[in-house]
Design an enzyme around this catalytic site. Sequence first.
Site, PDB file in Angstrom:
ATOM      1  N   LYS A   9      21.299   4.079   4.754  1.00  0.00           N
ATOM      2  CA  LYS A   9      20.058   4.728   5.192  1.00  0.00           C
ATOM      3  C   LYS A   9      20.310   5.555   6.467  1.00  0.00           C
ATOM      4  O   LYS A   9      21.372   5.442   7.100  1.00  0.00           O
ATOM      5  CB  LYS A   9      18.988   3.653   5.439  1.00  0.00           C
ATOM      6  CG  LYS A   9      18.608   2.878   4.174  1.00  0.00           C
ATOM      7  CD  LYS A   9      17.464   1.915   4.466  1.00  0.00           C
ATOM      8  CE  LYS A   9      17.095   1.104   3.240  1.00  0.00           C
ATOM      9  NZ  LYS A   9      15.913   0.260   3.484  1.00  0.00           N
ATOM     10  N   TYR A  49      10.969   4.908  -4.151  1.00  0.00           N
ATOM     11  CA  TYR A  49      10.237   3.749  -3.647  1.00  0.00           C
ATOM     12  C   TYR A  49       8.865   3.591  -4.317  1.00  0.00           C
ATOM     13  O   TYR A  49       7.967   2.980  -3.733  1.00  0.00           O
ATOM     14  CB  TYR A  49      10.074   3.867  -2.128  1.00  0.00           C
ATOM     15  CG  TYR A  49      11.322   3.485  -1.349  1.00  0.00           C
ATOM     16  CD1 TYR A  49      11.992   2.281  -1.611  1.00  0.00           C
ATOM     17  CD2 TYR A  49      11.820   4.288  -0.335  1.00  0.00           C
ATOM     18  CE1 TYR A  49      13.126   1.920  -0.892  1.00  0.00           C
ATOM     19  CE2 TYR A  49      12.954   3.930   0.397  1.00  0.00           C
ATOM     20  CZ  TYR A  49      13.601   2.732   0.103  1.00  0.00           C
ATOM     21  OH  TYR A  49      14.720   2.354   0.813  1.00  0.00           O
ATOM     22  N   ASN A 112      16.960  -1.160   8.161  1.00  0.00           N
ATOM     23  CA  ASN A 112      17.862  -2.240   7.744  1.00  0.00           C
ATOM     24  C   ASN A 112      19.140  -1.729   7.101  1.00  0.00           C
ATOM     25  O   ASN A 112      19.726  -2.369   6.230  1.00  0.00           O
ATOM     26  CB  ASN A 112      17.126  -3.260   6.862  1.00  0.00           C
ATOM     27  CG  ASN A 112      16.620  -2.654   5.579  1.00  0.00           C
ATOM     28  OD1 ASN A 112      16.710  -1.448   5.359  1.00  0.00           O
ATOM     29  ND2 ASN A 112      16.101  -3.492   4.696  1.00  0.00           N
ATOM     30  N   HIS A 115      20.342   0.203   1.360  1.00  0.00           N
ATOM     31  CA  HIS A 115      19.506  -0.132   0.199  1.00  0.00           C
ATOM     32  C   HIS A 115      20.442  -0.431  -0.961  1.00  0.00           C
ATOM     33  O   HIS A 115      21.483   0.216  -1.107  1.00  0.00           O
ATOM     34  CB  HIS A 115      18.604   1.054  -0.185  1.00  0.00           C
ATOM     35  CG  HIS A 115      17.977   0.873  -1.536  1.00  0.00           C
ATOM     36  ND1 HIS A 115      16.807   0.166  -1.717  1.00  0.00           N
ATOM     37  CD2 HIS A 115      18.380   1.252  -2.771  1.00  0.00           C
ATOM     38  CE1 HIS A 115      16.517   0.135  -3.011  1.00  0.00           C
ATOM     39  NE2 HIS A 115      17.455   0.790  -3.673  1.00  0.00           N
ATOM     40  N   GLU A 126      17.698   4.130 -10.513  1.00  0.00           N
ATOM     41  CA  GLU A 126      18.059   4.731  -9.220  1.00  0.00           C
ATOM     42  C   GLU A 126      19.300   5.614  -9.334  1.00  0.00           C
ATOM     43  O   GLU A 126      19.348   6.692  -8.737  1.00  0.00           O
ATOM     44  CB  GLU A 126      18.247   3.618  -8.172  1.00  0.00           C
ATOM     45  CG  GLU A 126      16.918   2.924  -7.879  1.00  0.00           C
ATOM     46  CD  GLU A 126      17.037   1.675  -7.018  1.00  0.00           C
ATOM     47  OE1 GLU A 126      18.158   1.293  -6.631  1.00  0.00           O
ATOM     48  OE2 GLU A 126      15.987   1.075  -6.714  1.00  0.00           O
TER      49      GLU A 126
END
Length: 143
Positions: A9, A49, A112, A115, A126
């Site tokens: 990310k 998402y 975080n 992903h 994805e």
Amino acid sequence: MERTFLMVKPDGVQRNLIGEIVARFEKKGFQLVGGKLMLITRELAEQHYGEHKERPFFGELVDFITSGPVFAMVWEGENVIATARLMMGATNPKESAPGTIRGDYAVTVGKNIIHGSDSPESAVREIGLFFKEEELVSYTKLI
Ligand code: CMP
């Protein structure tokens, strides 16, 4: 062979953690079959998402994931989907064990670092959102 979609990310890219993260999966024994540094459009972020659309943090999530470059990857190997999730650690870094990527490098649930697809269905979906089949290589037969 099983494939999963993993993405460093914007926080991980900005903190120069791409190499560290790639190295962990390489050393584990998985193979990188696709990868690109890219900016995600809001449209792609909302598709990726989509399952979180009704959550209160959805806007924040889309803002964050489109805020800077990400490193999108496809990895291949036996049980790579579940094993990569174990290596990433719990979504909330408050709960991720030391030794995992989030346990070692992240503090907040929003930022975080990484992903990873959570199921075979998510992986197919994805990978298809981020990569064309011709962008993925197959070299497992060579070694
Ligand atoms: P990821 O695995 O990319 O999938 C959905 C993301 O939503 C998750 O990682 C977190 O980064 C993010 N997320 C989950 N809960 C929250 C929250 N309460 N506030 C902000 N982001 C969240």
